[in-house]
Enzyme design. Structure first.
Site, PDB file in Angstrom:
ATOM      1  N   SER A 140       0.834  -1.188   0.000  1.00 31.58           N
ATOM      2  CA  SER A 140       0.000   0.000   0.000  1.00 31.58           C
ATOM      3  C   SER A 140       0.872   1.243   0.000  1.00 31.58           C
ATOM      4  O   SER A 140       1.808   1.349   0.803  1.00 31.58           O
ATOM      5  CB  SER A 140      -0.877  -0.022   1.260  1.00 31.58           C
ATOM      6  OG  SER A 140      -1.481   1.231   1.427  1.00 31.58           O
ATOM      7  N   ILE A 158       7.172  -0.409   8.684  1.00 26.99           N
ATOM      8  CA  ILE A 158       7.526   0.003  10.051  1.00 26.99           C
ATOM      9  C   ILE A 158       8.831   0.808  10.049  1.00 26.99           C
ATOM     10  O   ILE A 158       8.991   1.733  10.844  1.00 26.99           O
ATOM     11  CB  ILE A 158       7.575  -1.199  11.018  1.00 26.99           C
ATOM     12  CG1 ILE A 158       7.704  -0.719  12.454  1.00 26.99           C
ATOM     13  CG2 ILE A 158       8.691  -2.164  10.687  1.00 26.99           C
ATOM     14  CD1 ILE A 158       6.917  -1.500  13.441  1.00 26.99           C
ATOM     15  N   LYS A 179      28.509  -6.988  12.003  1.00 24.81           N
ATOM     16  CA  LYS A 179      28.152  -7.087  13.427  1.00 24.81           C
ATOM     17  C   LYS A 179      28.736  -8.385  13.991  1.00 24.81           C
ATOM     18  O   LYS A 179      28.409  -9.468  13.519  1.00 24.81           O
ATOM     19  CB  LYS A 179      26.621  -7.082  13.544  1.00 24.81           C
ATOM     20  CG  LYS A 179      26.099  -7.328  14.943  1.00 24.81           C
ATOM     21  CD  LYS A 179      24.566  -7.258  14.962  1.00 24.81           C
ATOM     22  CE  LYS A 179      23.996  -7.697  16.285  1.00 24.81           C
ATOM     23  NZ  LYS A 179      22.531  -7.764  16.277  1.00 24.81           N
ATOM     24  N   PRO A 182      28.869 -12.649  21.883  1.00 22.46           N
ATOM     25  CA  PRO A 182      29.422 -12.763  20.522  1.00 22.46           C
ATOM     26  C   PRO A 182      28.650 -13.741  19.663  1.00 22.46           C
ATOM     27  O   PRO A 182      28.019 -14.675  20.174  1.00 22.46           O
ATOM     28  CB  PRO A 182      30.823 -13.331  20.786  1.00 22.46           C
ATOM     29  CG  PRO A 182      30.660 -14.160  22.030  1.00 22.46           C
ATOM     30  CD  PRO A 182      29.543 -13.534  22.834  1.00 22.46           C
TER      31      PRO A 182
HETATM   32  C1  LIG Z   1      11.322  -0.836  17.773  1.00 28.34           C
HETATM   33  C2  LIG Z   1      11.614  -1.963  16.845  1.00 28.34           C
HETATM   34  C3  LIG Z   1      12.932  -2.356  16.631  1.00 28.34           C
HETATM   35  C4  LIG Z   1      13.221  -3.440  15.806  1.00 28.34           C
HETATM   36  N1  LIG Z   1      14.517  -3.840  15.658  1.00 28.34           N
HETATM   37  C5  LIG Z   1      14.791  -4.938  14.926  1.00 28.34           C
HETATM   38  C6  LIG Z   1      16.120  -5.389  14.746  1.00 28.34           C
HETATM   39  O1  LIG Z   1      17.070  -4.808  15.240  1.00 28.34           O
HETATM   40  N2  LIG Z   1      16.321  -6.484  13.999  1.00 28.34           N
HETATM   41  C7  LIG Z   1      15.302  -7.161  13.394  1.00 28.34           C
HETATM   42  O2  LIG Z   1      15.548  -8.189  12.742  1.00 28.34           O
HETATM   43  N3  LIG Z   1      14.047  -6.709  13.496  1.00 28.34           N
HETATM   44  C8  LIG Z   1      13.759  -5.638  14.247  1.00 28.34           C
HETATM   45  N4  LIG Z   1      12.489  -5.200  14.330  1.00 28.34           N
HETATM   46  C9  LIG Z   1      11.447  -5.881  13.560  1.00 28.34           C
HETATM   47  C10 LIG Z   1      11.507  -5.440  12.106  1.00 28.34           C
HETATM   48  O3  LIG Z   1      11.324  -4.040  12.024  1.00 28.34           O
HETATM   49  C11 LIG Z   1      10.432  -6.147  11.302  1.00 28.34           C
HETATM   50  O4  LIG Z   1      10.446  -7.516  11.584  1.00 28.34           O
HETATM   51  C12 LIG Z   1      10.689  -5.978   9.822  1.00 28.34           C
HETATM   52  O5  LIG Z   1      10.819  -4.634   9.484  1.00 28.34           O
HETATM   53  C13 LIG Z   1       9.603  -6.614   9.003  1.00 28.34           C
HETATM   54  O6  LIG Z   1       8.406  -5.897   9.101  1.00 28.34           O
HETATM   55  P1  LIG Z   1       7.186  -6.399   8.220  1.00 28.34           P
HETATM   56  O7  LIG Z   1       7.629  -6.486   6.817  1.00 28.34           O
HETATM   57  O8  LIG Z   1       6.630  -7.624   8.843  1.00 28.34           O
HETATM   58  O9  LIG Z   1       6.080  -5.276   8.414  1.00 28.34           O
HETATM   59  P2  LIG Z   1       6.012  -3.749   7.876  1.00 28.34           P
HETATM   60  O10 LIG Z   1       7.338  -3.154   7.648  1.00 28.34           O
HETATM   61  O11 LIG Z   1       5.084  -3.050   8.822  1.00 28.34           O
HETATM   62  O12 LIG Z   1       5.310  -3.875   6.454  1.00 28.34           O
HETATM   63  C14 LIG Z   1       3.927  -4.056   6.332  1.00 28.34           C
HETATM   64  C15 LIG Z   1       3.525  -3.949   4.871  1.00 28.34           C
HETATM   65  O13 LIG Z   1       2.139  -4.272   4.776  1.00 28.34           O
HETATM   66  C16 LIG Z   1       1.499  -3.334   3.922  1.00 28.34           C
HETATM   67  N5  LIG Z   1       0.090  -3.207   4.312  1.00 28.34           N
HETATM   68  C17 LIG Z   1      -0.440  -3.027   5.536  1.00 28.34           C
HETATM   69  N6  LIG Z   1      -1.776  -2.916   5.465  1.00 28.34           N
HETATM   70  C18 LIG Z   1      -2.103  -3.052   4.161  1.00 28.34           C
HETATM   71  C19 LIG Z   1      -3.320  -3.040   3.433  1.00 28.34           C
HETATM   72  N7  LIG Z   1      -4.506  -2.816   4.012  1.00 28.34           N
HETATM   73  N8  LIG Z   1      -3.270  -3.212   2.083  1.00 28.34           N
HETATM   74  C20 LIG Z   1      -2.093  -3.425   1.452  1.00 28.34           C
HETATM   75  N9  LIG Z   1      -0.910  -3.456   2.092  1.00 28.34           N
HETATM   76  C21 LIG Z   1      -0.915  -3.267   3.413  1.00 28.34           C
HETATM   77  C22 LIG Z   1       2.249  -2.038   4.130  1.00 28.34           C
HETATM   78  O14 LIG Z   1       2.097  -1.165   3.025  1.00 28.34           O
HETATM   79  C23 LIG Z   1       3.686  -2.567   4.259  1.00 28.34           C
HETATM   80  O15 LIG Z   1       4.252  -2.672   2.970  1.00 28.34           O
HETATM   81  C24 LIG Z   1      12.164  -4.112  15.145  1.00 28.34           C
HETATM   82  C25 LIG Z   1      10.855  -3.686  15.320  1.00 28.34           C
HETATM   83  C26 LIG Z   1      10.574  -2.641  16.176  1.00 28.34           C
HETATM   84  C27 LIG Z   1       9.143  -2.229  16.372  1.00 28.34           C
END
Ligand SMILES: Cc1cc2nc3c(=O)[nH]c(=O)nc-3n(C[C@H](O)[C@H](O)[C@H](O)COP(=O)(O)OP(=O)(O)OC[C@H]3O[C@@H](n4cnc5c(N)ncnc54)[C@H](O)[C@@H]3O)c2cc1C
Length: 501
Positions: free
Chosen positions: A41, A47, A80, A100
């Site tokens: 979308s 995130i 890392k 580590p």
């Molecule tokens: C504070 C924090 C720190 C983190 N640190 C780490 C880290 O150091 N190492 C690590 O491995 N992970 C970390 N993570 C986790 C990591 O950010 C996520 O696992 C990773 O970015 C994958 O996210 P995702 O693709 O599942 O979701 P998102 O990035 O949220 O993507 C969701 C997707 O779904 C789509 N979408 C949502 N609703 C709709 C809809 N209705 N219609 C069409 N599309 C839709 C959006 O457009 C988007 O493209 C962290 C998370 C947080 C919150």
């Protein structure tokens, strides 16, 4: 029916965050004859955090055939070697330790001495029981060396990366598209089901329908398909892990770029410091039940020495837990849509990689049926729960008393049976590693990682007061051990020299 007849013809990935694009690349490599589309979308962003990895990200890149020399410069990535945990313990001598990634030399030469010394320390003998002197990657990190040895170094060294998550998503999108994945923009407004209860299609905001035989839910915390349409049960880890929010802001990168993540305990959570080639990523992960977002932001600014408010902060909420079934009917969830454990050990992408590659194997082995769905779900749950237990342990054995948050964490009795047993074998003394193996307690983390954590916080009984306390012979001369590690270290280059900018 033959297995070939059942192979899905069309797969739809919903979500274009890191999880969606990782899944797209893996599927494109493994299922070349399948029509794979990814829907994202433009109105709902990704995130956009998550900048540290475990060695699994290297396994992912190796599996999809992408070289570090290609992706790392595009994503401002650094190497890392592991994570420093600072100020989680206030016991003198144990204010900081390094967790580590594993090197082969550890198991062959140095970790036996570590276990020997911690066993003796548990009996009250005054041995060197801090983990730092025993691990090669701890040493190379202290020397700012990267984890790539010269060719004549005959031992394997595992490592992870730090990277810009937004750039990584864009890079992976480009690669997947070049491998034939069809990228679609649109927002899902409705999920339509077959009478069998399987997913049929999604309706988009322009009223068009996208149908598929199999769906990959990568829609982030919303989990539109698995938790939304298929109503998968969600198991919260709130009672085990208190943190539910984060505040994030960048700072300028230093001239020498450290090959490590730093995790520093603050008043009501912890702050990460992640070096990229162009900036540090910083964040404070905290519990909003103990402090407000404003207090957390102020504390992070103070911690970083950012006294003015010029640098903008981003506030995020986290939902910590996992689904009961990651694969159900014709849908598997990958990434935040399947669950999330707070980022203390940066395990989210590793769990995503395990889920998608495990799914591909299970689905193929089952002839593209749901034959191995239960076994797969059990396996992924074990991985999530293993990571959860390890992270809960950090909080359980923290040695701070400066806030209710830390005291409540230390007093928390919501521990899994596995974690209770691991702590039992630690406090009981004896051969900790052997006890973990014989009692089937080795899961997501090896005994040496558990020992590193527990010894790193200085969780030991008091020293013996009798004259025997100094008489323990560890069987290992610490000067020789240090010299061995130092000589191994001669095979590694400065981290800065390995980075292409
Ligand atoms: C504070 C924090 C720190 C983190 N640190 C780490 C880290 O150091 N190492 C690590 O491995 N992970 C970390 N993570 C986790 C990591 O950010 C996520 O696992 C990773 O970015 C994958 O996210 P995702 O693709 O599942 O979701 P998102 O990035 O949220 O993507 C969701 C997707 O779904 C789509 N979408 C949502 N609703 C709709 C809809 N209705 N219609 C069409 N599309 C839709 C959006 O457009 C988007 O493209 C962290 C998370 C947080 C919150």
């Amino acid at each position: 029916m033959t297995s070939a007849a059942k192979k899905p013809k069309k797969v739809l990935i919903v979500g274009g965050g890191t999880a969606g694009w990782m899944a797209a690349n893996l599927l494109a490599v493994h299922w070349r004859d399948v029509d794979i589309s990814l829907l994202e979308s433009s109105d709902i962003g990704i995130i956009g955090v998550g900048e540290g990895s475990t060695p699994h990200l290297k396994f992912f890149f190796d599996e999809v055939g992408i070289d570090e020399s290609d992706w790392m410069p595009r994503c401002n990535a650094t190497y890392k070697n592991g994570i420093t945990f600072a100020n989680w313990s206030l016991i003198p001598g144990f204010e900081s330790y390094f967790h580590p990634f594993p090197a082969q030399t550890d198991d062959i030469f140095t970790v036996p001495a570590f276990f020997n010394n911690i066993n003796a320390r548990m009996q009250g003998y005054n041995t060197n029981a801090h983990p730092d002197p025993y691990f090669l990657e701890t040493y190379i990190t202290q020397q700012n060396l990267g984890p790539i040895p010269t060719e004549n170094f005959p031992f394997g060294v595992a490592y992870g990366y730090h990277f810009d998550s937004g750039l990584l998503g864009q890079y992976l999108a480009e690669k997947a598209i070049s491998r034939g994945v069809n990228r679609i923009f649109g927002t899902v407004t409705e999920v339509l089901m077959h009478p069998t209860g399987e997913l049929a299609s999604v309706r988009l905001d322009d009223d068009s329908l996208l149908s598929a035989d199999f769906f990959i839910d990568c829609s982030g915390f919303k989990s539109l398909l698995l938790q939304g349409a298929l109503k998968a049960t969600y198991i919260s880890f709130k009672e085990n892990l208190f943190n539910n929010a984060a505040v994030v802001m960048p700072t300028p990168i230093s001239e020498i770029i450290p090959p490590e993540t730093k995790s520093t305990a603050l008043s009501n959570g912890w702050a990460w410091k992640i070096p990229l080639t162009n900036r540090y990523g910083n964040g404070y992960v905290y519990s909003a039940d103990y402090i407000t977002p404003e207090q957390a932001e102020t504390e992070l600014r103070q911690h970083l020495g950012l006294l003015d408010n010029d640098v903008a902060a981003r506030h995020l909420q986290m939902k910590v837990g996992r689904v009961e079934k990651h694969w159900e009917k014709n849908c598997v969830a990958i990434g935040l849509s399947q669950g999330f454990i707070e980022p203390l050990e940066a395990t989210a992408l590793a769990l995503s990689f395990n889920t998608i590659s495990g799914f591909i194997k299970s689905y193929e082995q089952g002839g593209y049926t749901n034959q191995f769905e239960d076994a797969f779900n059990k396996e992924i749950n074990a991985r999530f729960d293993g990571v959860r237990d390890y992270i809960v342990c950090h909080y359980k054995v923290n040695q701070r008393t400066d806030s209710e948050y830390w005291k409540d964490n230390a007093a928390n009795t919501h521990l899994s049976e596995t974690l209770n047993q691991i702590l039992h074998f630690w406090y009981r003394g004896g051969d900790f590693a052997k006890n973990m193996y014989t009692n089937n307690l080795v899961g997501s983390y090896q005994p040496k990682s558990w020992a590193c954590l527990l010894a790193g916080y200085g969780v030991f009984p008091p020293l013996r007061s009798d004259e025997k306390s100094t008489q323990f012979k560890s069987g290992q001369d610490m000067t020789q051990l240090a010299d061995f590690i130092r000589r191994c270290g001669l095979n590694f280059k400065k981290h800065n020299e390995l980075l292409i900018r």
